[in-house]
Design a protein around this motif. Structure first.
Motif, PDB file in Angstrom:
ATOM      1  N   LEU A 171       9.874  12.297 -11.211  1.00  0.00           N
ATOM      2  CA  LEU A 171      10.840  12.019 -12.273  1.00  0.00           C
ATOM      3  C   LEU A 171      10.436  12.712 -13.571  1.00  0.00           C
ATOM      4  CD1 LEU A 171      13.457  10.388 -12.400  1.00  0.00           C
ATOM      5  CD2 LEU A 171      12.150   8.501 -13.390  1.00  0.00           C
ATOM      6  N   SER A 172       9.148  12.699 -13.887  1.00  0.00           N
ATOM      7  CA  SER A 172       8.701  13.354 -15.121  1.00  0.00           C
ATOM      8  C   SER A 172       8.896  14.860 -15.038  1.00  0.00           C
ATOM      9  CB  SER A 172       7.239  13.002 -15.400  1.00  0.00           C
ATOM     10  OG  SER A 172       6.410  13.417 -14.325  1.00  0.00           O
ATOM     11  N   GLY A 173       8.631  15.449 -13.873  1.00  0.00           N
ATOM     12  CA  GLY A 173       8.829  16.882 -13.711  1.00  0.00           C
ATOM     13  C   GLY A 173      10.294  17.266 -13.803  1.00  0.00           C
ATOM     14  N   PHE A 174      11.152  16.479 -13.154  1.00  0.00           N
ATOM     15  CA  PHE A 174      12.588  16.778 -13.201  1.00  0.00           C
ATOM     16  C   PHE A 174      13.133  16.655 -14.617  1.00  0.00           C
ATOM     17  CE2 PHE A 174      16.872  14.743 -13.157  1.00  0.00           C
ATOM     18  CZ  PHE A 174      17.592  15.906 -12.932  1.00  0.00           C
ATOM     19  N   GLN A 218       0.836  -1.199   0.000  1.00  0.00           N
ATOM     20  CA  GLN A 218       0.000   0.000   0.000  1.00  0.00           C
ATOM     21  C   GLN A 218       0.874   1.253   0.000  1.00  0.00           C
ATOM     22  OE1 GLN A 218      -3.219   0.063  -0.336  1.00  0.00           O
ATOM     23  NE2 GLN A 218      -3.809  -2.053   0.098  1.00  0.00           N
ATOM     24  N   GLY A 219       1.918   1.231   0.810  1.00  0.00           N
ATOM     25  CA  GLY A 219       2.840   2.358   0.833  1.00  0.00           C
ATOM     26  C   GLY A 219       3.611   2.489  -0.462  1.00  0.00           C
ATOM     27  N   TRP A 220       4.063   1.363  -1.007  1.00  0.00           N
ATOM     28  CA  TRP A 220       4.845   1.402  -2.245  1.00  0.00           C
ATOM     29  C   TRP A 220       4.010   1.905  -3.417  1.00  0.00           C
ATOM     30  CZ3 TRP A 220       9.670   1.929  -2.259  1.00  0.00           C
ATOM     31  CH2 TRP A 220      10.518   1.224  -1.386  1.00  0.00           C
ATOM     32  N   ALA A 221       2.718   1.581  -3.460  1.00  0.00           N
ATOM     33  CA  ALA A 221       1.855   2.037  -4.560  1.00  0.00           C
ATOM     34  C   ALA A 221       1.767   3.564  -4.568  1.00  0.00           C
ATOM     35  CB  ALA A 221       0.466   1.421  -4.425  1.00  0.00           C
ATOM     36  N   ILE A 222       1.615   4.155  -3.384  1.00  0.00           N
ATOM     37  CA  ILE A 222       1.557   5.621  -3.289  1.00  0.00           C
ATOM     38  C   ILE A 222       2.921   6.222  -3.575  1.00  0.00           C
ATOM     39  CG2 ILE A 222       1.106   7.552  -1.726  1.00  0.00           C
ATOM     40  CD1 ILE A 222      -0.913   5.737  -0.293  1.00  0.00           C
ATOM     41  N   TRP A 223       3.971   5.599  -3.036  1.00  0.00           N
ATOM     42  CA  TRP A 223       5.333   6.105  -3.253  1.00  0.00           C
ATOM     43  C   TRP A 223       5.682   6.086  -4.738  1.00  0.00           C
ATOM     44  CZ3 TRP A 223      10.106   5.102  -5.231  1.00  0.00           C
ATOM     45  CH2 TRP A 223      11.195   5.814  -4.705  1.00  0.00           C
ATOM     46  N   ALA A 224       5.280   5.043  -5.429  1.00  0.00           N
ATOM     47  CA  ALA A 224       5.580   4.931  -6.856  1.00  0.00           C
ATOM     48  C   ALA A 224       4.903   6.048  -7.648  1.00  0.00           C
ATOM     49  CB  ALA A 224       5.140   3.568  -7.378  1.00  0.00           C
ATOM     50  N   ALA A 225       3.672   6.387  -7.274  1.00  0.00           N
ATOM     51  CA  ALA A 225       2.977   7.486  -7.950  1.00  0.00           C
ATOM     52  C   ALA A 225       3.722   8.800  -7.729  1.00  0.00           C
ATOM     53  CB  ALA A 225       1.545   7.593  -7.434  1.00  0.00           C
ATOM     54  N   MET A 226       4.157   9.033  -6.497  1.00  0.00           N
ATOM     55  CA  MET A 226       4.908  10.242  -6.192  1.00  0.00           C
ATOM     56  C   MET A 226       6.215  10.293  -6.996  1.00  0.00           C
ATOM     57  SD  MET A 226       4.512  10.503  -2.051  1.00  0.00           S
ATOM     58  CE  MET A 226       3.018  11.086  -1.256  1.00  0.00           C
ATOM     59  N   PHE A 227       6.921   9.158  -7.028  1.00  0.00           N
ATOM     60  CA  PHE A 227       8.223   9.137  -7.701  1.00  0.00           C
ATOM     61  C   PHE A 227       8.078   9.335  -9.204  1.00  0.00           C
ATOM     62  CE2 PHE A 227      11.902   7.028  -9.652  1.00  0.00           C
ATOM     63  CZ  PHE A 227      12.931   7.714  -9.015  1.00  0.00           C
ATOM     64  N   ASN A 257      22.149  20.252 -11.260  1.00  0.00           N
ATOM     65  CA  ASN A 257      21.856  20.417  -9.838  1.00  0.00           C
ATOM     66  C   ASN A 257      20.877  21.546  -9.571  1.00  0.00           C
ATOM     67  OD1 ASN A 257      23.468  18.372  -8.386  1.00  0.00           O
ATOM     68  ND2 ASN A 257      25.194  19.379  -9.375  1.00  0.00           N
ATOM     69  N   SER A 258      20.855  22.540 -10.445  1.00  0.00           N
ATOM     70  CA  SER A 258      19.863  23.607 -10.302  1.00  0.00           C
ATOM     71  C   SER A 258      18.465  23.076 -10.613  1.00  0.00           C
ATOM     72  CB  SER A 258      20.199  24.772 -11.227  1.00  0.00           C
ATOM     73  OG  SER A 258      21.456  25.341 -10.914  1.00  0.00           O
ATOM     74  N   ALA A 259      18.349  22.311 -11.703  1.00  0.00           N
ATOM     75  CA  ALA A 259      17.056  21.736 -12.082  1.00  0.00           C
ATOM     76  C   ALA A 259      16.575  20.739 -11.029  1.00  0.00           C
ATOM     77  CB  ALA A 259      17.154  21.066 -13.441  1.00  0.00           C
ATOM     78  N   LEU A 260      17.491  19.934 -10.510  1.00  0.00           N
ATOM     79  CA  LEU A 260      17.121  18.948  -9.491  1.00  0.00           C
ATOM     80  C   LEU A 260      16.623  19.637  -8.226  1.00  0.00           C
ATOM     81  CD1 LEU A 260      17.018  15.998  -8.545  1.00  0.00           C
ATOM     82  CD2 LEU A 260      19.391  16.253  -7.781  1.00  0.00           C
ATOM     83  N   PHE A 261      17.337  20.650  -7.788  1.00  0.00           N
ATOM     84  CA  PHE A 261      16.958  21.369  -6.567  1.00  0.00           C
ATOM     85  C   PHE A 261      15.599  22.041  -6.750  1.00  0.00           C
ATOM     86  CE2 PHE A 261      19.217  22.858  -2.649  1.00  0.00           C
ATOM     87  CZ  PHE A 261      18.159  23.551  -2.084  1.00  0.00           C
ATOM     88  N   ALA A 262      15.396  22.700  -7.913  1.00  0.00           N
ATOM     89  CA  ALA A 262      14.132  23.393  -8.157  1.00  0.00           C
ATOM     90  C   ALA A 262      12.956  22.423  -8.182  1.00  0.00           C
ATOM     91  CB  ALA A 262      14.208  24.163  -9.475  1.00  0.00           C
ATOM     92  N   THR A 263      13.163  21.244  -8.744  1.00  0.00           N
ATOM     93  CA  THR A 263      12.094  20.243  -8.795  1.00  0.00           C
ATOM     94  C   THR A 263      11.790  19.695  -7.410  1.00  0.00           C
ATOM     95  OG1 THR A 263      12.829  19.605 -11.009  1.00  0.00           O
ATOM     96  CG2 THR A 263      11.320  18.117  -9.897  1.00  0.00           C
ATOM     97  N   VAL A 264      12.835  19.305  -6.695  1.00  0.00           N
ATOM     98  CA  VAL A 264      12.655  18.705  -5.372  1.00  0.00           C
ATOM     99  C   VAL A 264      12.010  19.690  -4.406  1.00  0.00           C
ATOM    100  CG1 VAL A 264      13.893  17.840  -3.350  1.00  0.00           C
ATOM    101  CG2 VAL A 264      14.492  17.010  -5.627  1.00  0.00           C
ATOM    102  N   THR A 265      12.467  20.935  -4.414  1.00  0.00           N
ATOM    103  CA  THR A 265      11.986  21.890  -3.416  1.00  0.00           C
ATOM    104  C   THR A 265      10.527  22.270  -3.640  1.00  0.00           C
ATOM    105  OG1 THR A 265      12.648  23.885  -2.211  1.00  0.00           O
ATOM    106  CG2 THR A 265      12.597  24.059  -4.590  1.00  0.00           C
ATOM    107  N   THR A 266      10.048  22.196  -4.901  1.00  0.00           N
ATOM    108  CA  THR A 266       8.638  22.481  -5.155  1.00  0.00           C
ATOM    109  C   THR A 266       7.780  21.227  -5.131  1.00  0.00           C
ATOM    110  OG1 THR A 266       9.156  22.506  -7.528  1.00  0.00           O
ATOM    111  CG2 THR A 266       8.987  24.631  -6.412  1.00  0.00           C
ATOM    112  N   ASP A 267       8.395  20.058  -5.270  1.00  0.00           N
ATOM    113  CA  ASP A 267       7.673  18.810  -5.016  1.00  0.00           C
ATOM    114  C   ASP A 267       7.363  18.680  -3.532  1.00  0.00           C
ATOM    115  OD1 ASP A 267       7.440  17.778  -7.562  1.00  0.00           O
ATOM    116  OD2 ASP A 267       9.314  16.676  -7.482  1.00  0.00           O
TER     117      ASP A 267
END
Length: 538
Positions: A270-273, A257-266, A305-315
């Protein structure tokens, strides 16, 4: 965390257990006393509002308080009010530059303390929702005081100490000294801002708070000096948000159950990054460039690293930045604003990402139930009109204040004077600000002067609604589900722990976001992208 919030023995109990017991004794709290969802919600609201008022008073009187070596004056009321609401709601929106506005005392005893308790509040709500989902015919969803105390003592505080030591080793400053004066290469004098930075940066990232000690946030070399410190800061932003989803799987006694939700988040992350990184590798056609632009980015981090940080911080509703988002390409800037408009459900703030995504889970289950002609169920509990109504309120309340307050701002000439750009980019600056506030993110496009009465008060409204108009429905759902019986699965039960459910969940998140926000996005970053190709700038 499963053991911590269940009140079971764990390896930190011997070290912090006596402190926890002393806190309960001094405050007269019985940690075993179960609260109904209404009592839990009122207690949570009262604690946070009281803390916000205390921070407001601290800001308004800081010039007479200790640890103010620069003799900074009291903070003006509109800015102080905005900042108090900001840190109370885990937003950490900053319409000020920390080194020029806040004393060491205000930074430590006010802002940093709220970094802990606002994050602990989010964790407590997530834990309460998990209890509501797994308990059977129960009247309580836990004790807010116990959840708040345990989240702070056993989770946030030890990890923050560890992270602060690592950051200090990398060169993040940590001192009570005043600002030294240096002589520049031009022969002029310049003050070098210092302060107890590492301790605040640790909890700002771990608690997905995001408020920087300095105005430049994690782009400042005293907050984020090396590639390793940058990696640590990015990693810890996702750390607890990811762990809470896994904790839910353990609590439900079904890790899938946790992995199903985690997979959706990931998958959404990944698509946004990938989109943001690709966009920042493209040359700016409006300027006639043939290479990717580094304007607004730190050379020591580069595009990746700029793109990664911007994606992570707004995710993750963190809001810390290691670059200026205003400098992103139109499609690059589209990714952070979409992340926030979706409700920060992609790992999200500490606790907030989990319970925000659970609202979409309930909507997904409801839609799936209608498709197969059965009463919707999740973890064996029927999802009925009451739960769906509360879930819709939680999803739509932030959207209402984002769109309505952005529209009002565009109609108010005085507010438009704060914009640095016109056209679609100016619209993006306004929409980004209100989306950031409602999503309790705190980052900005940095092309807008938000320290005006209009923005201070209107953004504070967005922060408050974006925080508590979600938490209260979440707790109401937790209380309702906790009282229900568990039905055994049958051949008609829609499974919620597999890839089909994950795909359906992602689709619901994206469809709701598109139906709500596509019109305003098409007038902002999307049209700006096509105008950039026509060599028009704003």
């Amino acid at each position: 965390m499963v053991r911590v919030f269940a009140g079971e023995r764990h390896f930190l109990a011997r070290l912090f257990g006596p402190i926890e017991g002393s806190i309960y004794k001094l405050s007269g709290v019985d940690p075993t006393h179960e609260m109904s969802w209404k009592v839990y919600a009122v207690t949570m609201l009262a604690f946070n509002i009281a803390g916000g008022v205390l921070l407001l008073v601290m800001e308004l009187t800081q010039q007479w308080l200790p640890f103010n070596p620069q003799h900074l004056p009291n903070v003006p009321f509109p800015l102080a009010f905005n900042t108090a609401v900001s840190f109370m709601t885990n937003t950490n929106w900053q319409a000020y530059s920390g080194e020029n506005t806040m004393s060491y005392f205000t930074q430590m005893a006010g802002l940093a303390v709220h970094n802990f308790v606002s994050a602990a509040t989010g964790i407590a709500v997530a834990v309460a929702l998990a209890r509501g989902l797994v308990r059977k015919q129960a009247t309580g969803i836990g004790n807010f005081w116990a959840d708040l105390t345990r989240g702070t003592l056993y989770v946030l505080l030890p990890l923050s100490i560890l992270i602060a030591v690592v950051l200090a080793q990398q060169g993040v400053v940590q001192t009570f000294d005043g600002y030294p004066t240096a002589t520049t290469l031009e022969g002029t004098s310049q003050q070098i801002p210092l302060g107890p930075v590492a301790s605040q940066i640790a909890i700002k990232q771990l608690g997905t708070n995001g408020g920087g000690f300095f105005g430049q946030n994690s782009a400042h070399p005293f907050e984020n000096p090396t590639p390793l410190s940058n990696f640590v800061e990015v990693f810890v932003i996702f750390w607890l948000g990811s762990a809470l989803v896994y904790m839910f799987g353990l609590t439900a006694k079904d890790r899938r159950q946790g992995w199903a939700i985690w997979a959706a988040m990931f998958a959404l992350f990944l698509s946004g990054f990938a989109t943001l990184w690709w966009a920042e590798l493209q040359p700016n056609q409006a300027l006639g460039l043939t290479t990717p632009s580094l304007e607004g980015k730190e050379v020591r981090f580069g595009q990746f690293n700029s793109a990664l940080f911007a994606t992570v911080t707004t995710d993750a509703s963190c809001g810390a930045v290691n670059m200026m988002h205003d400098s992103l390409t139109p499609l690059g800037g589209l990714v952070p604003v979409i992340n926030m408009m979706l409700g920060e459900v992609i790992f999200g703030g500490v606790g907030a990402g989990f319970y925000g995504m659970l609202m979409f889970v309930l909507l997904t289950v409801f839609i799936a139930g209608l498709m197969v002609g059965r009463t919707p169920e999740y973890l064996g509990k029927k999802i009925e009109a009451r739960e769906v109504t509360w879930a819709v309120v939680a999803v739509l309340a932030p959207a209402v204040v984002i769109l309505c307050n952005s529209a009002l701002t565009m109609l108010y000439p005085e507010a438009l004077k704060s914009l640095n750009n016109g056209g679609p980019h100016g619209l993006s600056e306004v929409v980004y600000a209100f989306a950031s506030a409602a999503a309790n993110n705190g980052s900005a496009f940095a092309g807008i002067n938000a320290n005006t009465d209009w923005y201070n008060y209107m953004l504070a409204l967005n922060m408050f609604v974006g925080r508590f108009a979600i938490i209260v429905p979440v707790l109401a759902i937790a209380g309702s589900l906790a009282q229900k019986k568990v039905s055994p699965p049958s051949s008609g039960t829609f499974p919620t722990n597999g890839p089909v459910f994950t795909i359906l969940l992602i689709s619901v998140v994206l469809i709701v976001g598109a139906l709500t926000f596509f019109p305003v996005l098409s007038l902002g970053p999307i049209v700006e992208h096509f105008l950039m190709q026509a060599r028009r700038t704003f």
